[in-house]
Scaffold this active site. Structure first.
Site, PDB file in Angstrom:
ATOM      1  N   CYS A 181       0.895  -1.178   0.000  1.00  0.00           N
ATOM      2  CA  CYS A 181       0.000   0.000   0.000  1.00  0.00           C
ATOM      3  C   CYS A 181       0.925   1.217   0.000  1.00  0.00           C
ATOM      4  O   CYS A 181       1.125   1.856   1.028  1.00  0.00           O
ATOM      5  CB  CYS A 181      -0.877  -0.001   1.245  1.00  0.00           C
ATOM      6  SG  CYS A 181      -1.712  -1.567   1.535  1.00  0.00           S
ATOM      7  N   ALA A 182       1.487   1.532  -1.142  1.00  0.00           N
ATOM      8  CA  ALA A 182       2.715   2.332  -1.134  1.00  0.00           C
ATOM      9  C   ALA A 182       2.558   3.822  -1.382  1.00  0.00           C
ATOM     10  O   ALA A 182       3.454   4.591  -1.041  1.00  0.00           O
ATOM     11  CB  ALA A 182       3.693   1.754  -2.149  1.00  0.00           C
ATOM     12  N   ALA A 183       1.459   4.271  -2.013  1.00  0.00           N
ATOM     13  CA  ALA A 183       1.364   5.694  -2.377  1.00  0.00           C
ATOM     14  C   ALA A 183       1.193   6.545  -1.122  1.00  0.00           C
ATOM     15  O   ALA A 183       0.525   6.113  -0.178  1.00  0.00           O
ATOM     16  CB  ALA A 183       0.193   5.916  -3.320  1.00  0.00           C
TER      17      ALA A 183
ATOM     18  N   GLY B  83       4.526   7.106  -1.358  1.00  0.00           N
ATOM     19  CA  GLY B  83       5.876   6.594  -1.580  1.00  0.00           C
ATOM     20  C   GLY B  83       6.855   6.836  -0.446  1.00  0.00           C
ATOM     21  O   GLY B  83       8.038   6.545  -0.583  1.00  0.00           O
ATOM     22  N   GLY B  84       6.372   7.350   0.703  1.00  0.00           N
ATOM     23  CA  GLY B  84       7.269   7.611   1.831  1.00  0.00           C
ATOM     24  C   GLY B  84       8.051   6.368   2.228  1.00  0.00           C
ATOM     25  O   GLY B  84       9.277   6.400   2.363  1.00  0.00           O
TER      26      GLY B  84
ATOM     27  N   GLU C  29       0.393   0.235  -5.545  1.00  0.00           N
ATOM     28  CA  GLU C  29      -0.730   1.043  -5.066  1.00  0.00           C
ATOM     29  C   GLU C  29      -1.957   0.659  -5.882  1.00  0.00           C
ATOM     30  O   GLU C  29      -1.909   0.615  -7.111  1.00  0.00           O
ATOM     31  CB  GLU C  29      -0.402   2.531  -5.224  1.00  0.00           C
ATOM     32  CG  GLU C  29      -1.565   3.469  -5.028  1.00  0.00           C
ATOM     33  CD  GLU C  29      -2.249   3.377  -3.657  1.00  0.00           C
ATOM     34  OE1 GLU C  29      -1.569   3.235  -2.631  1.00  0.00           O
ATOM     35  OE2 GLU C  29      -3.507   3.414  -3.628  1.00  0.00           O
TER      36      GLU C  29
ATOM     37  N   ASP D 175      -4.614  -4.702  -7.273  1.00  0.00           N
ATOM     38  CA  ASP D 175      -5.300  -5.061  -6.050  1.00  0.00           C
ATOM     39  C   ASP D 175      -4.365  -6.010  -5.273  1.00  0.00           C
ATOM     40  O   ASP D 175      -3.642  -6.794  -5.901  1.00  0.00           O
ATOM     41  CB  ASP D 175      -6.606  -5.781  -6.434  1.00  0.00           C
ATOM     42  CG  ASP D 175      -7.431  -6.068  -5.228  1.00  0.00           C
ATOM     43  OD1 ASP D 175      -8.085  -5.119  -4.743  1.00  0.00           O
ATOM     44  OD2 ASP D 175      -7.408  -7.224  -4.731  1.00  0.00           O
TER      45      ASP D 175
ATOM     46  N   ASP E 109       1.465  -1.012   5.002  1.00  0.00           N
ATOM     47  CA  ASP E 109       1.144   0.234   5.707  1.00  0.00           C
ATOM     48  C   ASP E 109      -0.329   0.479   5.363  1.00  0.00           C
ATOM     49  O   ASP E 109      -0.648   1.147   4.384  1.00  0.00           O
ATOM     50  CB  ASP E 109       2.058   1.341   5.171  1.00  0.00           C
ATOM     51  CG  ASP E 109       1.895   2.651   5.914  1.00  0.00           C
ATOM     52  OD1 ASP E 109       1.601   2.614   7.121  1.00  0.00           O
ATOM     53  OD2 ASP E 109       2.074   3.712   5.291  1.00  0.00           O
TER      54      ASP E 109
ATOM     55  N   CYS F 149      -1.700   4.332  10.873  1.00  0.00           N
ATOM     56  CA  CYS F 149      -1.620   5.603  11.622  1.00  0.00           C
ATOM     57  C   CYS F 149      -2.909   5.748  12.428  1.00  0.00           C
ATOM     58  O   CYS F 149      -3.479   6.827  12.522  1.00  0.00           O
ATOM     59  CB  CYS F 149      -1.355   6.789  10.711  1.00  0.00           C
ATOM     60  SG  CYS F 149      -2.605   7.051   9.477  1.00  0.00           S
TER      61      CYS F 149
HETATM   62  N1  SAM Z   1       2.836   3.713   2.635  1.00  0.00           N
HETATM   63  C1  SAM Z   1       2.464   5.033   2.165  1.00  0.00           C
HETATM   64  C2  SAM Z   1       3.573   6.011   2.449  1.00  0.00           C
HETATM   65  O1  SAM Z   1       4.316   5.788   3.419  1.00  0.00           O
HETATM   66  O2  SAM Z   1       3.719   6.988   1.694  1.00  0.00           O
HETATM   67  C3  SAM Z   1       1.134   5.464   2.747  1.00  0.00           C
HETATM   68  C4  SAM Z   1       0.059   4.455   2.516  1.00  0.00           C
HETATM   69  S1  SAM Z   1      -1.526   4.913   3.077  1.00  0.00           S
HETATM   70  C5  SAM Z   1      -1.410   4.728   4.778  1.00  0.00           C
HETATM   71  C6  SAM Z   1      -2.480   3.520   2.605  1.00  0.00           C
HETATM   72  C7  SAM Z   1      -2.599   3.294   1.123  1.00  0.00           C
HETATM   73  O3  SAM Z   1      -3.456   2.169   0.926  1.00  0.00           O
HETATM   74  C8  SAM Z   1      -3.217   4.442   0.344  1.00  0.00           C
HETATM   75  O4  SAM Z   1      -2.357   4.837  -0.693  1.00  0.00           O
HETATM   76  C9  SAM Z   1      -4.505   3.877  -0.217  1.00  0.00           C
HETATM   77  O5  SAM Z   1      -4.799   4.338  -1.500  1.00  0.00           O
HETATM   78  C10 SAM Z   1      -4.232   2.392  -0.229  1.00  0.00           C
HETATM   79  N2  SAM Z   1      -5.473   1.571  -0.169  1.00  0.00           N
HETATM   80  C11 SAM Z   1      -6.741   1.990   0.029  1.00  0.00           C
HETATM   81  N3  SAM Z   1      -7.594   0.938  -0.015  1.00  0.00           N
HETATM   82  C12 SAM Z   1      -6.853  -0.149  -0.248  1.00  0.00           C
HETATM   83  C13 SAM Z   1      -7.159  -1.516  -0.433  1.00  0.00           C
HETATM   84  N4  SAM Z   1      -8.407  -1.974  -0.342  1.00  0.00           N
HETATM   85  N5  SAM Z   1      -6.133  -2.355  -0.683  1.00  0.00           N
HETATM   86  C14 SAM Z   1      -4.866  -1.900  -0.746  1.00  0.00           C
HETATM   87  N6  SAM Z   1      -4.520  -0.623  -0.574  1.00  0.00           N
HETATM   88  C15 SAM Z   1      -5.504   0.246  -0.335  1.00  0.00           C
END
Ligand code: SAM
Length: 455
Positions: free
Chosen positions: A111-113, A115-116, A135, A162, A179, A232
């Site tokens: 779940c990378a966007a 990108g941190g 993502e 997915d 994450d 978080c």
């Molecule tokens: N790891 C990222 C960073 O450090 O920049 C932040 C990730 S953020 C906490 C969670 C991510 O999960 C979001 O980018 C979101 O779009 C994605 N997400 C949302 N629903 C999801 C799903 N059902 N499966 C996987 N990822 C999902």
């Protein structure tokens, strides 16, 4: 009790032994803004700001004395640093503790966007590792790809799938970072506006989604591979209870992480299996709310059969590549359509496997378009740490750098001493992108998708 934090949230936190709700409420009411960055040490040796303080658990992390307008700093656009919340940088400490720093690791950031954590993984896992940065949401996958381009390493594959797609790569990854999307209470100090959206029902929804994401991707982890799970959120249902759920359903072991007691990070245990988790509270650490835990897979995970895939060999004009990229034995090159990419040789075969089962947005570094006669260099190449250092370049003032980053037209008088043709625009010695100098004008090749729009 605070008059603006959700009562149910504070009430539940109060059930934890020793929880200091007065200090927790106060820090939210004060709403102090903490700004931190993590350096890209492959591009920048020291923090490009004055009066910085080191983040205690991350040797590339710095607190800034005040928040600058990052959009107006060319080094931000050049990927010299990433603006990252300090608690999240604890992943760097975890990688050291579990022995993965500068290792040979196949990592998936699921779940990378934006990108941190993926940029952190590439910095700390080192050059011999591969980071698959995924993502699910398309628009966010584009932002992720832009940020990985800025960071400049070629040992990255950005995918837009997915989580369930990774079930098709059983036992492939040594490290799985999840994450997870969560109810977001850890960000309440920073972002008061999201407080009203919090509800117990949403916590439950997030917890169910977290289990689904885990269930759909855990078999991509090799036996003895590590899962780093983070949110978080402060809610136990999304944190310790998820650890208990994993330990109920799958053969994993909890991995405790050594901490310095001065850091203020709280170690917690899940109710049923006493799995270790780490909680970051803004009244105790200089950072936002965060939870993270490490588990190691103990299940005997079968792997996918690695039959050799036949592929069409695209002949890449290698002399062309070496004109633009530093020669390295550990990198290979391939054509994708008209575009030439560089990619770590060790993972070339693996990339073909990914192509069978994943939607790949970007693999390695796209160095440019091959027209059959010449290479039209890409923006990705300008950002790459592998670009040759002897290419024509012009270091410019802040004003000219910002004109370039806005994709404005540039004055030919600023470039009279430079040869005609492709030229890198640099700021303080770091590449920002390409211009082409013609006899009567300058063409600005900064990509319009990432240009500075409103400042
Ligand atoms: N790891 C990222 C960073 O450090 O920049 C932040 C990730 S953020 C906490 C969670 C991510 O999960 C979001 O980018 C979101 O779009 C994605 N997400 C949302 N629903 C999801 C799903 N059902 N499966 C996987 N990822 C999902």
């Amino acid at each position: 009790m605070s008059n603006f934090l959700p009562n149910e949230l504070v009430k539940r936190l109060n059930e934890q032994e020793g929880f200091d709700s007065a200090a927790f409420n106060k820090v939210h009411e004060q709403g102090d803004k903490i700004t931190s960055i993590r350096l890209n040490s492959l591009k920048q040796d020291s923090a490009p700001f004055e009066n910085v303080n080191l983040v205690q658990w991350c040797d590339k992390g710095y607190y800034l004395a005040e928040r600058p307008i990052f959009t107006l700093d060319p080094l931000y656009h050049a990927g010299c640093y990433y603006v990252q919340e300090a608690s999240s940088m604890f992943i760097a400490h975890i990688l050291k503790e579990i022995g993965l720093e500068n290792s040979v690791t196949r990592a998936l950031d699921l779940c990378a966007a934006p990108g941190g954590k993926s940029t952190l993984l590439t910095s700390y896992l080192g050059n011999e590792s591969l980071v698959v940065s995924n993502e699910v949401i398309k628009s966010r996958a584009n932002i992720l790809a832009d940020n990985m381009v800025r960071w400049g390493t070629a040992n990255v594959v950005v995918t837009n799938n997915d989580p369930s797609a990774f079930n098709r790569l059983p036992g492939y990854f040594d490290l799985l970072l999840i994450d997870a999307p969560c109810s977001g209470s850890g960000m309440f100090r920073k972002d008061h506006e999201t407080i009203d959206e919090w509800s117990l029902a949403n916590v439950k929804l997030c917890s169910d989604r977290q289990k689904r994401i885990l269930a759909e991707s855990l078999n991509s982890l090799i036996t003895d591979g590590y899962l780093i799970y983070s949110t978080c959120s402060y809610s136990k249902e999304e944190n310790e209870d998820i650890l208990d759920w994993i330990l109920n359903e799958y053969a994993f072991e909890s991995i405790p992480i050594a901490l310095d007691s001065d850091w203020g990070i709280e170690e917690t245990q899940s109710t049923k299996h006493q799995a270790s988790g780490y909680r970051f509270y803004p009244h105790k650490v200089k950072g936002e709310g965060f939870f993270v835990a490490v588990l190691q897979k103990k299940e005997n995970q079968s792997s996918f059969s690695r039959k050799k895939i036949k592929f069409e060999k695209n002949v890449v004009p290698s002399k062309i590549v070496s004109d633009w990229v530093e020669e390295r034995q550990d990198y290979t090159q391939f054509m994708h359509g008209d575009y030439i990419h560089i990619f770590p040789k060790n993972y070339e075969e693996d990339l073909r496997w990914f192509q069978q089962v994943l939607y790949i947005k970007q693999a390695g570094t796209n160095i440019g378009k091959w027209t059959g006669r010449e290479l039209l260099p890409s923006h990705d190449l300008a950002c790459s740490i592998h670009i040759r250092t002897d290419l024509p370049a012009k270091d410019v003032t802040l004003d000219v750098a910002l004109q370039f980053l806005r994709k404005d037209s540039l004055e030919i008088v600023d470039f009279t001493a430079v040869k005609l043709g492709w030229c890198l625009i640099q700021y303080k010695g770091t590449n920002l992108g390409w211009i082409k100098i013609l006899s009567n004008r300058i063409n600005n090749y900064y990509p319009k998708e990432v240009r500075i729009m409103n400042l």
